[in-house]
Design an enzyme around this catalytic site. Sequence first.
Site, PDB file in Angstrom:
ATOM      1  N   GLU A  45      10.457  11.791   6.964  1.00 31.91           N
ATOM      2  CA  GLU A  45       9.174  11.612   6.282  1.00 31.91           C
ATOM      3  C   GLU A  45       9.430  11.227   4.828  1.00 31.91           C
ATOM      4  O   GLU A  45      10.397  11.681   4.223  1.00 31.91           O
ATOM      5  CB  GLU A  45       8.346  12.907   6.315  1.00 31.91           C
ATOM      6  CG  GLU A  45       8.255  13.571   7.672  1.00 31.91           C
ATOM      7  CD  GLU A  45       7.392  12.816   8.648  1.00 31.91           C
ATOM      8  OE1 GLU A  45       6.582  11.974   8.198  1.00 31.91           O
ATOM      9  OE2 GLU A  45       7.517  13.065   9.861  1.00 31.91           O
ATOM     10  N   ARG A  47       0.250   8.060   7.593  1.00 33.25           N
ATOM     11  CA  ARG A  47      -1.178   8.203   7.301  1.00 33.25           C
ATOM     12  C   ARG A  47      -1.984   6.971   7.684  1.00 33.25           C
ATOM     13  O   ARG A  47      -3.195   6.950   7.507  1.00 33.25           O
ATOM     14  CB  ARG A  47      -1.396   8.513   5.816  1.00 33.25           C
ATOM     15  CG  ARG A  47      -1.037   9.921   5.447  1.00 33.25           C
ATOM     16  CD  ARG A  47      -1.774  10.404   4.220  1.00 33.25           C
ATOM     17  NE  ARG A  47      -1.570   9.574   3.055  1.00 33.25           N
ATOM     18  CZ  ARG A  47      -1.802   9.992   1.805  1.00 33.25           C
ATOM     19  NH1 ARG A  47      -2.249  11.218   1.587  1.00 33.25           N
ATOM     20  NH2 ARG A  47      -1.599   9.189   0.775  1.00 33.25           N
ATOM     21  N   LYS A  48      -1.336   5.941   8.206  1.00 35.25           N
ATOM     22  CA  LYS A  48      -2.056   4.729   8.591  1.00 35.25           C
ATOM     23  C   LYS A  48      -1.868   4.438  10.076  1.00 35.25           C
ATOM     24  O   LYS A  48      -1.641   3.301  10.488  1.00 35.25           O
ATOM     25  CB  LYS A  48      -1.585   3.550   7.725  1.00 35.25           C
ATOM     26  CG  LYS A  48      -2.083   3.633   6.295  1.00 35.25           C
ATOM     27  CD  LYS A  48      -3.584   3.486   6.201  1.00 35.25           C
ATOM     28  CE  LYS A  48      -4.122   3.671   4.797  1.00 35.25           C
ATOM     29  NZ  LYS A  48      -4.198   5.100   4.410  1.00 35.25           N
ATOM     30  N   ASP A  58      -1.874   5.872  -6.408  1.00 35.56           N
ATOM     31  CA  ASP A  58      -2.257   6.767  -5.309  1.00 35.56           C
ATOM     32  C   ASP A  58      -0.992   7.126  -4.539  1.00 35.56           C
ATOM     33  O   ASP A  58      -0.224   6.249  -4.149  1.00 35.56           O
ATOM     34  CB  ASP A  58      -3.265   6.057  -4.396  1.00 35.56           C
ATOM     35  CG  ASP A  58      -3.888   6.984  -3.371  1.00 35.56           C
ATOM     36  OD1 ASP A  58      -3.713   8.213  -3.495  1.00 35.56           O
ATOM     37  OD2 ASP A  58      -4.553   6.479  -2.458  1.00 35.56           O
ATOM     38  N   ALA A  59      -0.775   8.406  -4.306  1.00 38.48           N
ATOM     39  CA  ALA A  59       0.413   8.830  -3.561  1.00 38.48           C
ATOM     40  C   ALA A  59       0.377   8.287  -2.135  1.00 38.48           C
ATOM     41  O   ALA A  59      -0.691   8.091  -1.548  1.00 38.48           O
ATOM     42  CB  ALA A  59       0.513  10.354  -3.539  1.00 38.48           C
ATOM     43  N   ASP A 116       0.947   4.204   1.392  1.00 39.32           N
ATOM     44  CA  ASP A 116       1.330   4.773   2.687  1.00 39.32           C
ATOM     45  C   ASP A 116       2.282   3.860   3.440  1.00 39.32           C
ATOM     46  O   ASP A 116       3.195   4.331   4.134  1.00 39.32           O
ATOM     47  CB  ASP A 116       0.089   5.048   3.543  1.00 39.32           C
ATOM     48  CG  ASP A 116      -0.794   6.131   2.956  1.00 39.32           C
ATOM     49  OD1 ASP A 116      -0.256   7.043   2.301  1.00 39.32           O
ATOM     50  OD2 ASP A 116      -2.033   6.054   3.131  1.00 39.32           O
ATOM     51  N   LYS A 117       2.083   2.548   3.310  1.00 40.22           N
ATOM     52  CA  LYS A 117       2.993   1.611   3.981  1.00 40.22           C
ATOM     53  C   LYS A 117       4.349   1.533   3.291  1.00 40.22           C
ATOM     54  O   LYS A 117       5.369   1.290   3.943  1.00 40.22           O
ATOM     55  CB  LYS A 117       2.349   0.227   4.067  1.00 40.22           C
ATOM     56  CG  LYS A 117       1.535   0.017   5.320  1.00 40.22           C
ATOM     57  CD  LYS A 117       2.393   0.089   6.561  1.00 40.22           C
ATOM     58  CE  LYS A 117       1.627   0.712   7.700  1.00 40.22           C
ATOM     59  NZ  LYS A 117       2.498   1.197   8.774  1.00 40.22           N
ATOM     60  N   LYS A 157      10.907   7.599  13.040  1.00 43.20           N
ATOM     61  CA  LYS A 157      11.369   8.265  14.253  1.00 43.20           C
ATOM     62  C   LYS A 157      12.252   7.342  15.086  1.00 43.20           C
ATOM     63  O   LYS A 157      11.899   6.182  15.318  1.00 43.20           O
ATOM     64  CB  LYS A 157      10.172   8.716  15.087  1.00 43.20           C
ATOM     65  CG  LYS A 157       9.263   9.698  14.359  1.00 43.20           C
ATOM     66  CD  LYS A 157       8.011  10.014  15.160  1.00 43.20           C
ATOM     67  CE  LYS A 157       7.103  10.967  14.387  1.00 43.20           C
ATOM     68  NZ  LYS A 157       5.842  11.250  15.101  1.00 43.20           N
ATOM     69  N   PHE A 186      -8.308  -3.924 -10.429  1.00 42.99           N
ATOM     70  CA  PHE A 186      -7.342  -3.237  -9.570  1.00 42.99           C
ATOM     71  C   PHE A 186      -5.961  -3.587 -10.121  1.00 42.99           C
ATOM     72  O   PHE A 186      -5.196  -4.315  -9.504  1.00 42.99           O
ATOM     73  CB  PHE A 186      -7.516  -3.692  -8.122  1.00 42.99           C
ATOM     74  CG  PHE A 186      -6.672  -2.961  -7.101  1.00 42.99           C
ATOM     75  CD1 PHE A 186      -5.846  -1.906  -7.448  1.00 42.99           C
ATOM     76  CD2 PHE A 186      -6.710  -3.357  -5.772  1.00 42.99           C
ATOM     77  CE1 PHE A 186      -5.080  -1.258  -6.500  1.00 42.99           C
ATOM     78  CE2 PHE A 186      -5.947  -2.714  -4.813  1.00 42.99           C
ATOM     79  CZ  PHE A 186      -5.130  -1.672  -5.176  1.00 42.99           C
ATOM     80  N   ASP A 222       6.426   9.606  20.699  1.00 41.81           N
ATOM     81  CA  ASP A 222       5.333   9.131  19.843  1.00 41.81           C
ATOM     82  C   ASP A 222       5.470   7.638  19.604  1.00 41.81           C
ATOM     83  O   ASP A 222       4.477   6.906  19.578  1.00 41.81           O
ATOM     84  CB  ASP A 222       5.370   9.844  18.482  1.00 41.81           C
ATOM     85  CG  ASP A 222       4.768  11.226  18.535  1.00 41.81           C
ATOM     86  OD1 ASP A 222       3.966  11.486  19.438  1.00 41.81           O
ATOM     87  OD2 ASP A 222       5.103  12.051  17.677  1.00 41.81           O
ATOM     88  N   LYS A 234      -5.799  -4.145   0.487  1.00 43.75           N
ATOM     89  CA  LYS A 234      -6.442  -3.666   1.713  1.00 43.75           C
ATOM     90  C   LYS A 234      -7.470  -4.692   2.167  1.00 43.75           C
ATOM     91  O   LYS A 234      -8.035  -5.416   1.347  1.00 43.75           O
ATOM     92  CB  LYS A 234      -7.142  -2.319   1.474  1.00 43.75           C
ATOM     93  CG  LYS A 234      -6.230  -1.190   1.076  1.00 43.75           C
ATOM     94  CD  LYS A 234      -6.997   0.103   0.822  1.00 43.75           C
ATOM     95  CE  LYS A 234      -7.404   0.751   2.118  1.00 43.75           C
ATOM     96  NZ  LYS A 234      -7.993   2.106   1.902  1.00 43.75           N
ATOM     97  N   GLU A 258      14.757  15.576   9.661  1.00 42.77           N
ATOM     98  CA  GLU A 258      15.908  16.076  10.396  1.00 42.77           C
ATOM     99  C   GLU A 258      16.674  14.911  11.022  1.00 42.77           C
ATOM    100  O   GLU A 258      16.058  13.978  11.539  1.00 42.77           O
ATOM    101  CB  GLU A 258      15.457  17.028  11.517  1.00 42.77           C
ATOM    102  CG  GLU A 258      14.612  18.197  11.047  1.00 42.77           C
ATOM    103  CD  GLU A 258      13.164  17.814  10.785  1.00 42.77           C
ATOM    104  OE1 GLU A 258      12.639  18.194   9.713  1.00 42.77           O
ATOM    105  OE2 GLU A 258      12.576  17.109  11.625  1.00 42.77           O
ATOM    106  N   HIS A 317       0.850  -1.184   0.000  1.00 42.59           N
ATOM    107  CA  HIS A 317       0.000   0.000   0.000  1.00 42.59           C
ATOM    108  C   HIS A 317       0.892   1.244   0.000  1.00 42.59           C
ATOM    109  O   HIS A 317       1.920   1.277   0.692  1.00 42.59           O
ATOM    110  CB  HIS A 317      -0.909  -0.004   1.222  1.00 42.59           C
ATOM    111  CG  HIS A 317      -1.883   1.121   1.253  1.00 42.59           C
ATOM    112  ND1 HIS A 317      -1.529   2.392   1.682  1.00 42.59           N
ATOM    113  CD2 HIS A 317      -3.193   1.193   0.903  1.00 42.59           C
ATOM    114  CE1 HIS A 317      -2.582   3.190   1.592  1.00 42.59           C
ATOM    115  NE2 HIS A 317      -3.603   2.491   1.114  1.00 42.59           N
ATOM    116  N   LYS A 375      11.906   9.679  20.360  1.00 39.07           N
ATOM    117  CA  LYS A 375      10.604  10.280  20.098  1.00 39.07           C
ATOM    118  C   LYS A 375       9.534   9.453  20.802  1.00 39.07           C
ATOM    119  O   LYS A 375       9.278   8.296  20.437  1.00 39.07           O
ATOM    120  CB  LYS A 375      10.311  10.335  18.600  1.00 39.07           C
ATOM    121  CG  LYS A 375      10.981  11.495  17.872  1.00 39.07           C
ATOM    122  CD  LYS A 375      12.469  11.347  17.779  1.00 39.07           C
ATOM    123  CE  LYS A 375      13.091  12.406  16.862  1.00 39.07           C
ATOM    124  NZ  LYS A 375      14.564  12.292  16.840  1.00 39.07           N
TER     125      LYS A 375
END
Length: 365
Positions: free
Chosen positions: A44, A240-241, A234-235, A17-18, A261, A226, A267, A160, A57, A15, A265
Amino acid sequence: MNNYIFTSESVSDGHPDKVADQISDALVDAGLKAGDSTTRVAVETLVTTNHVTLAGEVKNFNVSKDEVKEIVRNKVKDIGYEQDGFHWDKLNIYNEIHSQSADIALGTDDFGAGDQGIMFGYACNHTDSMMPAPIHYSHEILKELKNIRNLDSILGPDAKSQVSVEYEGARREGVVKRIDQIVISTQHTAGEIETARILAKQAAHHALGDLIDENTVWHLNPTGNFVIGGPDGDAGVTGRKIIVDTYGGFAPHGGGAFSGKDPTKVDRSAAYIARWLAKNVVADEMADWCNIQLSYAIGVKQPTSILVDSNGHNRSIEKFIRNEIDLSPKGIIDRFDLFNYTNYSENCVYGHFGNKDVPWENIGW
């Protein structure tokens, strides 16, 4: 006692995003391989048609620009992209990674939290992974679909899944009864839509077994073809997931992404230990389900708050955590040896939690 239906989704390693998450985490892995605890990474990734852009960074990264390009190409190749619109050997790679802000470094050099924020960890006894059933089964379908893809070249990397689970009983205390609906979309070669649907259904039956019944509703490649998939269709962007990464919406998410990260971090690292805490609470039968919130301030070592929510004895669980567990970034890093852990990219697919050989999924205080 009322029944209810809860739905979660998952995405495959192909996918868009992955793909971005895996590239970002491959760069984290590369930065940490030098074994330098002063390394800092916050990267990113954006992917689109034969194009990868990197930004972020770093400090004491020790990875050259040529090595970065090689890491990106190798990761895309490992995922399986050799298509006209996204091919590991045809990628235009734009590297805009630069040095970490000196102001941020002031707070993190001494292992204060890398940022403010809230993190959640959750566990329950719905499944053997101690994950909520909808996200657990959504991941399991795609794992099996990848096994099938490795044997059958008509399937592409992009896929998906979505599973709607019917529970019997009250929210949280309810037990899994059956699967109400299943959605699977999988990339395939031209002219193979029906074969792709057959293979998708096969993957679902393997993952879900007797939870599927005659009333289960199927949606297999519901839009039809598909063929064009992945970043060409799709970008994709890192982070985003995040609901796929955690609990499928069944429990809260703090909002911060994990991938790209380094473990200073919070997060990432605090979300990992929050899951570990919740899982051990359930494993020790202190509760059937447990949700833990941690909060941090940038540059501050200890959490600004701890909250335990479960069907157990919340105050005694919270007291134990406060007295016995070091929740500073350094304490978390040392407990899980996160600066010597260099499989972040491999383990950012099919969620960061569940049936995974990772230190934050270990049972035992």
